[in-house]
Write an enzyme that holds these catalytic residues in place. Structure first.
Site, PDB file in Angstrom:
ATOM      1  N   ASP A 149       0.840  -1.203   0.000  1.00  0.00           N
ATOM      2  CA  ASP A 149       0.000   0.000   0.000  1.00  0.00           C
ATOM      3  C   ASP A 149       0.875   1.253   0.000  1.00  0.00           C
ATOM      4  O   ASP A 149       2.034   1.246  -0.430  1.00  0.00           O
ATOM      5  CB  ASP A 149      -0.951  -0.075   1.218  1.00  0.00           C
ATOM      6  CG  ASP A 149      -2.282   0.601   0.982  1.00  0.00           C
ATOM      7  OD1 ASP A 149      -2.329   1.840   1.079  1.00  0.00           O
ATOM      8  OD2 ASP A 149      -3.272  -0.095   0.680  1.00  0.00           O
ATOM      9  N   ASP A 150       0.330   2.333   0.482  1.00  0.00           N
ATOM     10  CA  ASP A 150       0.954   3.658   0.497  1.00  0.00           C
ATOM     11  C   ASP A 150       2.334   3.631   1.180  1.00  0.00           C
ATOM     12  O   ASP A 150       2.578   2.815   2.061  1.00  0.00           O
ATOM     13  CB  ASP A 150       0.008   4.581   1.290  1.00  0.00           C
ATOM     14  CG  ASP A 150       0.250   6.041   1.015  1.00  0.00           C
ATOM     15  OD1 ASP A 150       1.258   6.376   0.387  1.00  0.00           O
ATOM     16  OD2 ASP A 150      -0.586   6.841   1.450  1.00  0.00           O
TER      17      ASP A 150
ATOM     18  N   LYS B  55      -3.886  -0.756  -6.876  1.00  0.00           N
ATOM     19  CA  LYS B  55      -4.951  -0.190  -6.039  1.00  0.00           C
ATOM     20  C   LYS B  55      -4.917   1.305  -6.316  1.00  0.00           C
ATOM     21  O   LYS B  55      -3.997   1.995  -5.885  1.00  0.00           O
ATOM     22  CB  LYS B  55      -4.687  -0.501  -4.571  1.00  0.00           C
ATOM     23  CG  LYS B  55      -5.663   0.174  -3.616  1.00  0.00           C
ATOM     24  CD  LYS B  55      -5.393  -0.227  -2.173  1.00  0.00           C
ATOM     25  CE  LYS B  55      -6.214   0.617  -1.208  1.00  0.00           C
ATOM     26  NZ  LYS B  55      -5.959   0.259   0.198  1.00  0.00           N
TER      27      LYS B  55
ATOM     28  N   ASP C  59      -6.044   4.848  -5.764  1.00  0.00           N
ATOM     29  CA  ASP C  59      -6.721   5.577  -4.684  1.00  0.00           C
ATOM     30  C   ASP C  59      -6.994   7.025  -5.095  1.00  0.00           C
ATOM     31  O   ASP C  59      -6.434   7.541  -6.086  1.00  0.00           O
ATOM     32  CB  ASP C  59      -5.844   5.531  -3.426  1.00  0.00           C
ATOM     33  CG  ASP C  59      -6.653   5.520  -2.140  1.00  0.00           C
ATOM     34  OD1 ASP C  59      -7.815   5.982  -2.152  1.00  0.00           O
ATOM     35  OD2 ASP C  59      -6.110   5.058  -1.116  1.00  0.00           O
TER      36      ASP C  59
ATOM     37  N   ASN D 157      -7.951  10.401  -2.609  1.00  0.00           N
ATOM     38  CA  ASN D 157      -8.245  10.650  -1.200  1.00  0.00           C
ATOM     39  C   ASN D 157      -8.752  12.035  -0.835  1.00  0.00           C
ATOM     40  O   ASN D 157      -8.595  12.462   0.304  1.00  0.00           O
ATOM     41  CB  ASN D 157      -7.004  10.309  -0.366  1.00  0.00           C
ATOM     42  CG  ASN D 157      -6.974   8.830  -0.024  1.00  0.00           C
ATOM     43  OD1 ASN D 157      -7.974   8.274   0.426  1.00  0.00           O
ATOM     44  ND2 ASN D 157      -5.850   8.184  -0.253  1.00  0.00           N
TER      45      ASN D 157
ATOM     46  N   CYS E 157     -10.460   2.769  -5.505  1.00  0.00           N
ATOM     47  CA  CYS E 157     -10.545   3.099  -4.083  1.00  0.00           C
ATOM     48  C   CYS E 157     -10.588   4.608  -4.006  1.00  0.00           C
ATOM     49  O   CYS E 157      -9.937   5.296  -4.790  1.00  0.00           O
ATOM     50  CB  CYS E 157      -9.305   2.553  -3.379  1.00  0.00           C
ATOM     51  SG  CYS E 157      -9.130   3.064  -1.659  1.00  0.00           S
TER      52      CYS E 157
ATOM     53  N   ASP F  19     -12.971   2.296   4.270  1.00  0.00           N
ATOM     54  CA  ASP F  19     -11.815   2.156   5.155  1.00  0.00           C
ATOM     55  C   ASP F  19     -12.230   1.541   6.491  1.00  0.00           C
ATOM     56  O   ASP F  19     -11.382   1.174   7.300  1.00  0.00           O
ATOM     57  CB  ASP F  19     -11.159   3.525   5.401  1.00  0.00           C
ATOM     58  CG  ASP F  19     -10.229   3.922   4.257  1.00  0.00           C
ATOM     59  OD1 ASP F  19      -9.966   3.070   3.383  1.00  0.00           O
ATOM     60  OD2 ASP F  19      -9.781   5.083   4.237  1.00  0.00           O
TER      61      ASP F  19
HETATM   62  C1  GLA Z   1      -6.922   5.471   1.697  1.00  0.00           C
HETATM   63  C2  GLA Z   1      -7.319   4.024   1.408  1.00  0.00           C
HETATM   64  C3  GLA Z   1      -6.643   3.117   2.404  1.00  0.00           C
HETATM   65  C4  GLA Z   1      -5.145   3.288   2.311  1.00  0.00           C
HETATM   66  C5  GLA Z   1      -4.762   4.747   2.523  1.00  0.00           C
HETATM   67  C6  GLA Z   1      -3.295   4.950   2.228  1.00  0.00           C
HETATM   68  O1  GLA Z   1      -7.436   5.892   2.906  1.00  0.00           O
HETATM   69  O2  GLA Z   1      -8.703   3.877   1.443  1.00  0.00           O
HETATM   70  O3  GLA Z   1      -7.007   1.771   2.178  1.00  0.00           O
HETATM   71  O4  GLA Z   1      -4.718   2.841   1.043  1.00  0.00           O
HETATM   72  O5  GLA Z   1      -5.512   5.606   1.678  1.00  0.00           O
HETATM   73  O6  GLA Z   1      -2.908   6.270   2.424  1.00  0.00           O
END
Ligand code: GLA
Length: 740
Positions: free
Chosen positions: A368-369, A478, A480, A482, A528, A550
């Site tokens: 992930d991030d 994935k 994203d 945000n 996402c 989340d």
């Molecule tokens: C969002 C996604 C999470 C994760 C974070 C990473 O909130 O929904 O699942 O990937 O970003 O910063």
């Protein structure tokens, strides 16, 4: 098969296999009536005596020889209620006394804002028609596209608006379609939410006036989802007529449900008219999103089963490896370390987690991030898509090779449309973000939105993703997103043109996704947006799955998954098992309960598995193996919501049945047993009554004396009884039934 009317043109009438339904599209030139039939549905509209396109019928399939006379506009009700407004038009321009929602509103260069669309002509289209309308005086031409699905009867509707004049015009409001229902008592179902609280199903009586479901945020949004279902009478899972629809658009959208002064109900949906303004220069056109609409006679359950099947068969992409296959591949069971490590990813830590994950039977390892730029936390790095050299001194290759050597494929998190002000990209291109000059740039999560509508930004975003996928053996992204838009200026364009950003941004997003899929056909993508902020039938044409929320609390997820399932197939509903007590609600639950909650959808593990003991690892491994065995039934079968978790329910149960009725899977959950109440007997649905089904517990026990095998009729009428010991707080059980 529809028998062609005497003078009718029957240009499409297909029979798809013995069991499949036929679809047909007929035009009766004498009555000027168009009729579409598919599945159990007929949709009929015609050119009325004034020249407008008027809806005549939408409901259960009519007899093959049933015919309609030419449409007559509804009369003026009073001097305050014009005939133009009362008539259920397929696509009404704002003008000539329209008081209800217009499908199209246009300003002309000379100040005229009156638009009256009349029928011009039609042409054949696959499973339907293209019907051309034109303003009574001006060269504004609208082509309405109709296609009906032979199996489900779901209609795909959209419009193309063309300026054939010599002056520019501004489109102020453009719907994809308007749908009409006859006056009746209706319940409207729609989905709302917030971050970590998506997928709340709302059910309310349709009342006079307008109920607006929308996003003004530049993207789909957590706060409402572009789906509706309108049931005649009270909500019912199994019985009653339901008209439903979903808008395929990931930008600002709006669906209005309107009961007019004569009690007729209309649903109009498309681009959100808020802050909208699309200038069409001579010869230019605007294509609206597609608004899908369906009809079911067997309640909300019937409606969602039709929609799920349609999504699986017609919306979701197929990877090249599975081209020719009717349904998309069930999702690999993933491991994702976000909740375990957050931004603290590095080569050794991820490799250690990968080893643990492989031992559990995980198919895909996702980082992930935190892997790129100067991304130590959420203050920096977005926009700088190079591998962080401190965390991954040898690049991603050693980790990816390790993941492959463990028998898994590798996925990676990206957030392509965003930038942190603390990034090389922003320092180099501060003008690339959505903004108004000399105005503040509002940050959310310390980030700004890149203006993807700009060709240079589009090229940059596509370029880095293409490079990333060329240079690394990545099976999955994935993707994203945000934050939402603020200050949505597009300063390179003339002031009058800048609002095009609401359309072009989303088109470029779709364009990038389509091109990436074309160039990297094996790569799968998850949509996402801080959880479920970008889930709609538009993005789902280019993405294989979504992250619904989340919020991974297994109890909250039951209600979220229930709400989600009204609009979207469990195939795309990723659900991770995470740690207990849960970070959001501080609720403690057993691993078994968490596993079964996630197994309702497409299973993943997002816990800190480095800390799991042998017993936890063994439980997860056993349940992942059991999940793999029933996954196609579970995520692609017909879903029956037997007991809803909504409204503080003590219990909840779902059941899925494979399309050929060879297998069924049941999940049962207890919130908190009260007064020793036993779990209700589960009268199953959708089985073949004459077939024998063997019952196998996946977790938990049936009541002593339950037959090892019995007929579908037994399981559906007598029902499945749970063991008397199935009580307590946050308990879960699961069973499979296999046809013998
Ligand atoms: C969002 C996604 C999470 C994760 C974070 C990473 O909130 O929904 O699942 O990937 O970003 O910063």
């Amino acid at each position: 098969m529809v028998k062609a009317l005497s003078a009718a043109i029957l240009f499409l009438a297909v029979t798809l296999g013995a069991q499949a339904q036929a679809s047909s599209a007929n035009f009766d030139p004498a009555a000027k009536v168009f009729r579409l039939d598919g599945g159990g549905v007929s949709y009929v509209f015609g050119v009325n005596t004034r020249g407008e396109l008027q809806q005549l019928y939408w409901g259960a399939r009519l007899g093959a020889t049933d015919a309609f006379p030419q449409a007559a506009p509804l009369p003026e009700w009073a001097s305050f209620d014009s005939s133009y407004s009362n008539t259920p038009q397929e696509f009404a321009g704002w003008g000539a006394g329209l008081f209800v929602e217009p499908a199209l509103k246009i300003s002309f260069a000379d100040g005229n804002r009156d638009l009256v669309l009349h029928y011009q002509s039609f042409s054949e289209a696959p499973n339907g028609f293209d019907v051309e309308l034109k303003d009574i005086l001006r060269p504004i031409v609208v082509t309405l596209h109709y296609a009906i699905d032979p199996q489900s009867g779901i209609l795909a509707r959209s419009a193309t608006i063309v300026n054939q004049g010599a002056e520019p015009v501004t489109i102020e409001q453009a719907a994809a379609a308007a749908w009409a229902l006859p006056p009746s008592h209706y319940t409207l179902n729609y989905i709302t939410g917030r971050w970590a609280g998506e997928w709340t199903l709302n059910q309310e009586t349709v009342r006079p006036g307008e109920r607006i479901i929308e996003s003004r945020r530049g993207s789909t949004g957590h706060q409402a989802n572009p789906w509706f279902a309108i049931q005649a009478g009270e909500p019912d899972e199994d019985r009653g007529e339901v008209w439903f629809g979903a808008l395929a658009w990931s930008g600002s959208w709006r669906i209005s449900v309107e009961q007019d002064q004569l009690d007729a109900v209309r649903v109009t949906g498309g681009f959100n008219p808020f802050d909208f303004g699309y200038v069409l220069h001579p010869g230019q056109s605007l294509e609206t999103p597609v608004f899908y609409g369906g009809y079911a006679t067997n309640g909300l359950g019937g409606a969602s089963r039709l929609l799920h099947r349609y999504e699986l068969e017609h919306i979701l992409p197929r990877t090249v490896a599975t081209a020719g296959q009717i349904l998309p591949k069930p999702r690999p069971v993933i491991y994702n370390s976000w909740e375990a490590t957050e931004f603290k990813v590095n080569e050794a830590g991820q490799m250690a987690l990968a080893e643990k994950a492989a031992a559990l039977g995980i198919d895909r390892f996702v980082m992930d991030d935190g892997w790129f730029g100067q991304r130590k936390d959420d203050h920096a790095g977005l926009g700088d898509w190079y591998v962080n050299p401190e965390k991954f001194p040898h690049g991603l290759k050693p980790l990816i090779d390790k993941v492959h050597s463990l028998g898994m494929d590798f996925g990676l998190w990206v957030e392509p449309e965003m930038v942190n002000p603390d990034s090389d990209l922003y320092r180099k291109h501060p003008d690339w973000v959505l903004h108004f000059p000399e105005r503040a740039e509002s940050q959310q999560r310390n980030q700004l939105v890149l203006n993807l509508a700009r060709p240079d930004v589009r090229a940059y975003v596509f370029g880095f993703l293409d490079k990333l996928l060329n240079e690394n053996n990545i099976a999955f992204l994935k993707w994203d997103y945000n934050r939402n838009w603020t200050e949505p200026g597009w300063m390179q364009l003339a002031p009058a043109e800048q609002k095009k950003v609401y359309v072009e941004f989303t088109h470029n997003l779709y364009g990038i996704l389509a091109e990436l899929r074309r160039r990297h056909p094996k790569v799968e993508i998850e949509s996402c947006s801080g959880g479920g902020g970008r889930v709609d039938l538009g993005i789902l044409r280019y993405t294989d799955e979504v992250w619904p929320s989340d919020n991974t609390d297994p109890f909250d997820r039951l209600t979220q998954q229930d709400g989600f399932s009204y609009a979207y197939t469990p195939q795309i509903m990723m659900a991770w098992v995470t740690d207990s007590p849960h970070w959001l609600n501080h609720r403690t639950t057993s691993l078994t309960y968490r596993m079964l909650s996630s197994m309702q959808g497409s299973l993943g593990i997002g816990a800190n598995i480095a800390k799991w003991n042998d017993e936890e690892a063994a439980t997860a491994k056993r349940l992942i193996a059991a999940y793999h065995q029933v996954q196609p039934t579970n995520v692609q079968g017909d879903l029956y919501r037997l007991i809803s978790p909504r409204g503080g329910s003590e219990f909840s149960v779902t059941q899925t049945v494979r399309a050929d009725k060879s297998q069924s899977v049941v999940f049962a959950f207890i919130h908190s047993t009260q007064e020793g109440r036993l779990f209700p007997t589960l009268r199953l649905k959708g089985l073949d009554p004459a077939a024998q089904y063997a019952l196998t517990p996946i977790e938990g026990k049936a009541r002593a004396g339950t037959p090892a095998a019995a007929s579908g009729a037994w399981w559906m009428n007598h029902g499945l009884e749970m063991d008397e010991g199935f009580r307590g707080d946050f308990q879960a059980a699961a069973f499979r039934l296999d046809r013998k």
